[in-house]
Write an enzyme that holds these catalytic residues in place. Structure first.
Site, short mmCIF file in Angstrom:
data_model
loop_
_atom_site.label_atom_id
_atom_site.label_comp_id
_atom_site.label_asym_id
_atom_site.label_seq_id
_atom_site.Cartn_x
_atom_site.Cartn_y
_atom_site.Cartn_z
N HIS A 171 -19.70 -119.63 -12.71
CA HIS A 171 -18.73 -118.76 -12.06
C HIS A 171 -18.52 -117.45 -12.80
CE1 HIS A 171 -16.16 -120.22 -15.27
NE2 HIS A 171 -15.26 -119.32 -14.94
N HIS A 196 -16.96 -112.03 -12.76
CA HIS A 196 -16.26 -113.29 -12.48
C HIS A 196 -16.32 -113.54 -10.98
CE1 HIS A 196 -13.16 -116.40 -12.52
NE2 HIS A 196 -13.23 -116.41 -13.83
#
Length: 684
Positions: free
Chosen positions: A60, A75
């Protein structure tokens, strides 16, 4: 830094300012200058060229350092660390060099949304303040790799540093990260208050013995600390890019308590050390799987429940006849969700457990297949096997205790439930998803790739369906039968005691689909000489109690997303369908399911004490006409209102004052279950 340094869009979509990103740690600029992209595509590219310094194990987040020394963090989504990497497939590794716009992999946007997470891709230059650079963004629609932001040299502001609290010990000689660690530990209540500590990409996460001992202001005011957050039983200290260094300094001062870097909430949770702890952990994990499987369909369940309630009212007030075509059409709209629930839950459970959603959905179709219900019908069996009349309502292949095996599969005795409860119970299909997740890796390993797309699903469907029908399904039905016998015994002993016990625990049966064991008892009572069911009256009170818990959440909570879920869930429960309230809210957050069940126990007790009977299947508030005695209104009607309003009041009050805190809604577990079908508009 080169004056021409630019950042590109990491995915196609809409570029937005950092302040619009739905994560306060990023949106406030605490982690540096940056921007977000609301993605319209799952393809991910590098926002800048340089060396990859970090790739999160869950996929992620990616860190890239440019040749100018800028540290750029990509992110993917908000709070997606909790998804354990399932939506992400990155092809880049730490140490690799990438060009701006070079493909990094993909993310599954739909899977992220189904998990209730925001998909925004966030780009932050974490050392922008130290480098003295500012970011200028061109917001609007972008394609992956488009230039959207320019980094320019900025004159560092000569702002004075905010006042900091005095360190815990000014003469201990600690400096830098060691001093930061010292002050954090002092701020959270000292070393004796720490059970364990871990860290993720930007935060040090503490499990504290007593969270009330932590001084949030002191911790957030510590040099090197950006902010404090609390979620999932963790006391989270937001550090940013230097989290690893701060964590190492903390562990050095808390020997033996460090758990390392984590990529998910599951890994972050401390493991039990006792038998009781493991039982609690296992049950919590099971509830998590059930709620997680149900969350994507909660809205549809609520809508179906409300439509069923409206249809019941139309029939009760003779607007629509239950023999009319209009009734059949609306009934199909309301019941289709429940009738095909194993297929739908098979799909969502498979996504949560890591098996093939399409294959498991097909297995759910096996459980709901009409011919299985037809084979289990006693009337069909009598006519098929003995036209002259068979003494037993079942064709008995074998019998074990009270369990009748009414068909066979390659000579293996199989017990099919008379009401085809498999079609309305989610537990068997969740077991199927779990089995599929364990079988699939072996099939992929041993079946040649050239024929895998055909023979892997073929074998998986056959093996898992067989195991569920022959082994796990009968086990569930055996447990259901034992529960039904227990309920009958309690009813025969004392109605008031039965109301208290059944009212308090009935919705626990609904969680696992075991409530279908009780429906034949209700059907038998209504078909009996009195044509009424005191048991169904108790069940009705439990529905209202679960709605009372959801109502308390709706009125008290400030979280807009939870409030939007709580309103329809409340209405659905008052219409006799409790799954949206239970799986979407009550089981997931705080102690709401327990406080709502207390209301159910009170309502059930009053139902028994007032000797309330029920002459129909439809319960909860929408089913109030079912409490009218055909011979004339009697004490059952007034008793229904007394018991129902008491259940609502107790559930609401207990939940409002003791059931949850606002912080509970920052995270939650996940589970599921099934509900009634078109033949038993009874309830939960």
């Amino acid at each position: 830094m080169s004056s021409t340094q630019t950042l590109v869009a990491p995915t196609a979509g809409e570029a937005v300012p950092l302040a619009s990103v739905p994560d306060p740690v990023f949106s406030t600029g605490a982690l540096g200058e940056g921007f977000g992209v609301r993605p319209g595509s799952g393809d991910v590219v590098a926002p800048v060229g340089g060396a990859v310094t970090m790739v999160a194990g869950t996929g992620h987040a990616v860190g890239i350092t440019t040749d100018d020394g800028l540290e750029v963090l990509l992110h993917l989504g908000v709070d997606t660390v909790e998804l354990e990497g399932r939506p992400f497939a990155l092809t880049v590794a730490a140490g690799q060099r990438v060009r701006a716009g070079e493909a990094l992999g993909t993310m599954d946007l739909e899977q992220i949304r189904e998990a209730g997470k925001d998909t925004t891709a966030i780009v932050a230059v974490t050392n922008s303040a130290a480098k003295g650079v500012a970011l200028e963004l061109t917001a609007g629609p972008v394609a992956a790799g488009d230039r959207v932001a320019a980094l320019t040299a900025a004159e560092p502001a000569a702002a004075s540093a905010p006042a900091r609290p005095a360190p815990a010990s000014a003469d201990d000689g600690l400096t830098g990260f060691d001093a930061t660690a010292r002050d954090i530990i002092a701020g959270i209540g000292g070393a004796d208050n720490v059970k364990s500590v871990i860290h993720c990409i930007t935060r040090v996460r503490f499990y504290l013995k007593d969270e009330s001992l932590a001084d949030d202001d002191a911790v957030s005011g510590t040099d090197g600390v950006i902010d404090v957050a609390k979620a999932g039983g963790q006391y989270q200290v937001v550090i940013g890019a230097e989290v690893g260094d701060v964590y190492d300094a903390i562990v050095a001062q808390l020997p033996g308590l460090g758990g390392g870097e984590v990529d998910s909430e599951a890994e972050a949770a401390p493991r039990p050390t006792t038998a009781v702890g493991w039982i609690k952990f296992g049950f919590s994990s099971l509830i998590g799987v059930i709620t997680g499987s149900m969350i994507p369909v909660i809205g549809v369940l609520a809508a179906s429940g409300i439509l069923k309630g409206i249809l019941a009212l139309l029939v009760q007030f003779k607007v629509v006849a239950d023999s009319s075509d209009t009734y059949q059409i609306i009934s199909a709209m309301a019941d289709s969700m429940f009738y095909f629930l194993p297929i739908i839950i098979g799909f969502t459970a498979a996504r949560r457990l890591g098996s093939d959603p399409i294959v498991v959905a097909i297995i759910g179709g096996v459980l709901a297949y009409p011919s299985l219900a037809h084979m289990a019908n006693p009337d069909y069996i009598v006519k098929a096997d003995n036209p002259a009349g068979y003494e037993s309502p079942y064709h008995v292949v074998a019998q074990l205790g009270n369990t009748i095996f009414n068909t066979d599969f390659f000579g293996i005795p199989v017990s099919l439930p008379q009401t085809n409860a498999y079609a309305y119970s989610i537990f068997p299909i969740i077991v199927a998803a779990w089995l599929a997740a364990r079988i699939e890796p072996y099939l992929k390993k041993w079946i040649p790739a050239v024929v895998r797309s055909i023979f892997a699903p073929l074998l998986e469907i056959f093996i898992v369906s067989t195991l569920v029908l022959v082994v796990f399904g009968p086990i569930v039905m055996f447990i259901s039968g034992a529960i039904a016998s227990g309920v009958n015994a309690i009813l025969g002993f004392n109605h008031a005691l039965a109301g208290l016990i059944i009212g308090g625990f009935y919705q626990c049966l609904v969680i696992f689909g075991l409530h279908w064991a009780v429906i034949p008892i209700i059907s038998q009572q209504i078909a009996g000489p009195d044509a009424s069911s005191p048991l169904n009256a108790i069940v009705s009170a439990t529905m209202i109690a679960q709605g009372g818990g959801a109502l308390a959440i709706w009125l008290k909570v400030r979280n807009a997303k939870i409030k939007r879920m709580a309103g329809p869930a409340t209405i659905s429960a008052f219409c006799g369908v409790t799954e949206p309230a239970m799986y979407g809210l009550n089981l997931k957050y705080g102690r709401v399911f327990i406080t709502a069940s207390i209301g159910g126990a009170v309502g059930g007790l009053l139902t028994g004490l007032l000797k309330v009977n029920m002459w129909g299947f439809t319960g909860a508030f929408v089913g109030f006409p079912s409490f009218v005695n055909p011979k004339g209104i009697d004490g059952s009607f007034t008793g229904f209102w007394i018991a129902s309003l008491a259940a609502l009041a107790v559930s609401f009050a207990c939940t409002y004052f003791f059931g949850f805190k606002e912080s509970d809604f920052e995270t939650g577990r996940t589970v599921e279950k099934v509900r009634l079908g078109n033949r038993e508009p009874v309830a939960k």
